[in-house]
Write an enzyme that holds these catalytic residues in place. Structure first.
Site, PDB file in Angstrom:
ATOM      1  CG  HIS A  69      -3.170   3.125   1.881  1.00  0.00           C
ATOM      2  ND1 HIS A  69      -3.821   2.584   0.797  1.00  0.00           N
ATOM      3  CD2 HIS A  69      -3.334   2.069   2.818  1.00  0.00           C
ATOM      4  CE1 HIS A  69      -4.041   1.352   0.745  1.00  0.00           C
ATOM      5  NE2 HIS A  69      -3.667   1.039   2.069  1.00  0.00           N
ATOM      6  CG  ASN A 105      -6.179  -1.151   1.290  1.00  0.00           C
ATOM      7  OD1 ASN A 105      -5.829  -0.704   0.235  1.00  0.00           O
ATOM      8  ND2 ASN A 105      -5.829  -1.774   2.271  1.00  0.00           N
ATOM      9  CB  CYS A 157      -0.935   0.083   1.054  1.00  0.00           C
ATOM     10  SG  CYS A 157      -1.939  -1.456   1.095  1.00  0.00           S
TER      11      CYS A 157
HETATM   12  O1  UT7 Z   1      -3.456  -1.584   3.599  1.00  0.00           O
HETATM   13  C1  UT7 Z   1      -2.750  -2.059   4.433  1.00  0.00           C
HETATM   14  C2  UT7 Z   1      -3.012  -1.793   5.955  1.00  0.00           C
HETATM   15  N1  UT7 Z   1      -4.330  -2.409   6.375  1.00  0.00           N
HETATM   16  C3  UT7 Z   1      -4.924  -1.853   7.434  1.00  0.00           C
HETATM   17  O2  UT7 Z   1      -4.479  -0.927   7.591  1.00  0.00           O
HETATM   18  C4  UT7 Z   1      -5.988  -2.649   7.804  1.00  0.00           C
HETATM   19  C5  UT7 Z   1      -6.122  -2.211   9.345  1.00  0.00           C
HETATM   20  N2  UT7 Z   1      -7.152  -2.853  10.144  1.00  0.00           N
HETATM   21  C6  UT7 Z   1      -8.476  -2.563  10.236  1.00  0.00           C
HETATM   22  O3  UT7 Z   1      -8.854  -1.974   9.318  1.00  0.00           O
HETATM   23  C7  UT7 Z   1      -9.125  -3.090  11.202  1.00  0.00           C
HETATM   24  O4  UT7 Z   1      -8.490  -3.865  12.076  1.00  0.00           O
HETATM   25  C8  UT7 Z   1     -10.251  -4.337  10.647  1.00  0.00           C
HETATM   26  C9  UT7 Z   1     -11.405  -3.724   9.764  1.00  0.00           C
HETATM   27  C10 UT7 Z   1      -9.596  -5.507   9.874  1.00  0.00           C
HETATM   28  C11 UT7 Z   1     -11.107  -5.135  11.669  1.00  0.00           C
HETATM   29  O5  UT7 Z   1     -11.677  -4.142  12.485  1.00  0.00           O
HETATM   30  P1  UT7 Z   1     -11.460  -4.204  14.077  1.00  0.00           P
HETATM   31  O6  UT7 Z   1     -12.526  -3.100  14.656  1.00  0.00           O
HETATM   32  O7  UT7 Z   1      -9.932  -3.980  14.445  1.00  0.00           O
HETATM   33  O8  UT7 Z   1     -12.234  -5.431  14.502  1.00  0.00           O
HETATM   34  P2  UT7 Z   1     -11.424  -6.751  15.357  1.00  0.00           P
HETATM   35  O9  UT7 Z   1     -10.675  -7.433  14.329  1.00  0.00           O
HETATM   36  O10 UT7 Z   1     -10.839  -6.368  16.582  1.00  0.00           O
HETATM   37  O11 UT7 Z   1     -13.029  -7.722  15.517  1.00  0.00           O
HETATM   38  C12 UT7 Z   1     -13.687  -7.075  16.544  1.00  0.00           C
HETATM   39  C13 UT7 Z   1     -14.934  -8.173  16.187  1.00  0.00           C
HETATM   40  C14 UT7 Z   1     -14.481  -9.643  16.492  1.00  0.00           C
HETATM   41  O12 UT7 Z   1     -15.427 -10.341  17.252  1.00  0.00           O
HETATM   42  P3  UT7 Z   1     -15.216 -10.564  18.810  1.00  0.00           P
HETATM   43  O13 UT7 Z   1     -13.860 -11.615  18.892  1.00  0.00           O
HETATM   44  O14 UT7 Z   1     -15.231  -9.176  19.172  1.00  0.00           O
HETATM   45  O15 UT7 Z   1     -16.449 -11.474  19.025  1.00  0.00           O
HETATM   46  C15 UT7 Z   1     -14.385 -10.108  15.039  1.00  0.00           C
HETATM   47  O16 UT7 Z   1     -14.658 -11.352  14.964  1.00  0.00           O
HETATM   48  O17 UT7 Z   1     -15.567  -8.066  14.833  1.00  0.00           O
HETATM   49  C16 UT7 Z   1     -15.409  -9.589  14.483  1.00  0.00           C
HETATM   50  N3  UT7 Z   1     -15.231  -9.553  12.864  1.00  0.00           N
HETATM   51  C17 UT7 Z   1     -16.541  -9.352  12.167  1.00  0.00           C
HETATM   52  N4  UT7 Z   1     -17.828  -8.987  12.516  1.00  0.00           N
HETATM   53  C18 UT7 Z   1     -18.541  -9.165  11.270  1.00  0.00           C
HETATM   54  C19 UT7 Z   1     -14.161  -9.271  12.247  1.00  0.00           C
HETATM   55  N5  UT7 Z   1     -14.352  -9.213  10.854  1.00  0.00           N
HETATM   56  C20 UT7 Z   1     -15.986  -9.091  10.967  1.00  0.00           C
HETATM   57  C21 UT7 Z   1     -16.703  -8.989   9.824  1.00  0.00           C
HETATM   58  N6  UT7 Z   1     -17.994  -8.828  10.084  1.00  0.00           N
HETATM   59  N7  UT7 Z   1     -16.405  -8.911   8.533  1.00  0.00           N
END
Ligand code: UT7
Length: 329
Positions: free
Chosen positions: A256, A286, A112
């Site tokens: 980005h 993205n 990225c």
């Molecule tokens: O371009 C390269 C760089 N990339 C980035 O910078 C991406 C950076 N990261 C992110 O954008 C975020 O971390 C994500 C969008 C990937 C995830 O969001 P988050 O707020 O960090 O969620 P999380 O991984 O902490 O997950 C929170 C909850 C989890 O459930 P529990 O364990 O709290 O019950 C996940 O299992 O959300 C759940 N979850 C989802 N629920 C519905 C994770 N993905 C999904 C989903 N739909 N797609």
């Protein structure tokens, strides 16, 4: 010298995959995706569309805007992590299309951070060898839909396909170069956080690698999020300090497009209002190497950047690789 961005162009495939479409593939929902990422839909390339065809479509627009004939390109850099082939490089395929037969061509892999890294390399070539490189085409192009595991809800909601290009031109005048400062970094100690484990010399393709789904993007989202905000903010501050510019003087920040919450957090920490931080993630998700190129082109065409404006690019991605660049457009 007078090296500047003479034209921009972008291309996204026609096919749209909405959040509702994803609800049919994985256990997710539109509300979660919108609130946690800002993405509403993304573009998916057709089977016959590749990094090179998308780069060519974007480059045609950049050349038309700049009024430059493709045969006059002296060098091509294509930032991509989804090249058409391992080799030849994608840039050579772009070169063949434009019939600029002598042009020096190579791909740049910085995920990225690829577009900003390629701008840095393009500008550097032109500054080092002003007689050789008068027109340098910089492209960011990625077909991430073939690298995404559409059964993994942690990643498949985020990514999309597209390409963005900038035509750098040395007008041979005494006017100052557009690039005022840049601050690019990498840290290879974080390869486990964001990567595609198989397909290279470390883990060549095998039945096991395919069955183990090792050819897809793997990301530790929360850790990547934290590192992204820190890296984008610190490198932005470094670039502005180098140029002796404050954030109030910057007309537009083009970050980005990884997550709307990252863009908001970066804007807040830099002290810039959200309307001065460009965001189109809702439409494309993205697009990795392409995201800043697409955003730059859309910002230009929407009249959000005028000649003479200060524009700050800031990027972060796998490598880890990150960095910012301040230009006077
Ligand atoms: O371009 C390269 C760089 N990339 C980035 O910078 C991406 C950076 N990261 C992110 O954008 C975020 O971390 C994500 C969008 C990937 C995830 O969001 P988050 O707020 O960090 O969620 P999380 O991984 O902490 O997950 C929170 C909850 C989890 O459930 P529990 O364990 O709290 O019950 C996940 O299992 O959300 C759940 N979850 C989802 N629920 C519905 C994770 N993905 C999904 C989903 N739909 N797609």
């Amino acid at each position: 010298m007078g090296i500047r961005i003479a034209g921009t162009g972008s291309y996204v495939p026609e096919k749209i995959r909405t959040n509702a479409d994803l609800e049919k593939l994985v256990d997710t929902n539109d509300e979660w995706i919108r609130t946690r990422t800002g993405v509403e839909e993304r573009r998916i390339a057709a089977a016959d569309e590749t990094a090179s065809t998308m780069a060519i479509a974007a480059a045609e627009k950049a050349l038309a805007t700049a009024g430059v004939d493709g045969r006059d390109i002296d060098a091509i850099v294509v930032a991509t992590i989804s090249p058409d082939y391992i080799f030849p490089n994608t840039a050579a395929l772009v070169q063949h299309h434009f019939q600029c037969r002598q042009a020096f061509c190579f791909d740049l892999s910085a995920a990225c951070a690829g577009f900003v890294s390629s701008l840095e390399v393009g500008f550097s070539l032109m500054r080092s060898f002003p007689k050789k490189y008068r027109n340098v085409l910089v492209c960011g192009a990625d077909k991430l839909s073939v690298l995404v595991d559409w059964t993994d809800r942690n990643t498949c909601i985020l990514f999309g396909d597209g390409a963005g290009c900038a035509l750098l031109q040395n007008d041979g005048t005494d006017s100052p170069d557009s690039i005022l400062a840049s601050s690019l970094h990498a840290d290879g100690g974080y390869t486990d956080v964001l990567r595609i484990p198989a397909g290279g010399s470390h883990m060549p393709a095998s039945h096991e690698s395919v069955w183990g789904r090792k050819h897809f993007i793997y990301m530790e989202g929360r850790e990547t999020f934290r590192l992204a905000v820190n890296g984008m903010v610190s490198s932005s501050e470094e670039a502005m300090a180098m140029a002796g510019v404050t954030i109030d003087q910057v007309s537009l920040v083009i970050p980005h497009q990884a997550n709307r919450r990252i863009i908001q957090a970066v804007a807040k920490r830099l002290g810039v209002s959200e309307d001065r931080a460009f965001c189109n993630i809702q439409h494309y998700g993205n697009t990795s190497s392409a995201s800043i190129g697409i955003a730059l082109d859309e910002a230009c065409r929407a009249g959000r950047i005028k000649r003479g404006d200060l524009v700050l690019f800031t990027s972060f991605g796998g490598g880890l690789a990150w960095g910012s660049m301040l230009i006077r457009f």
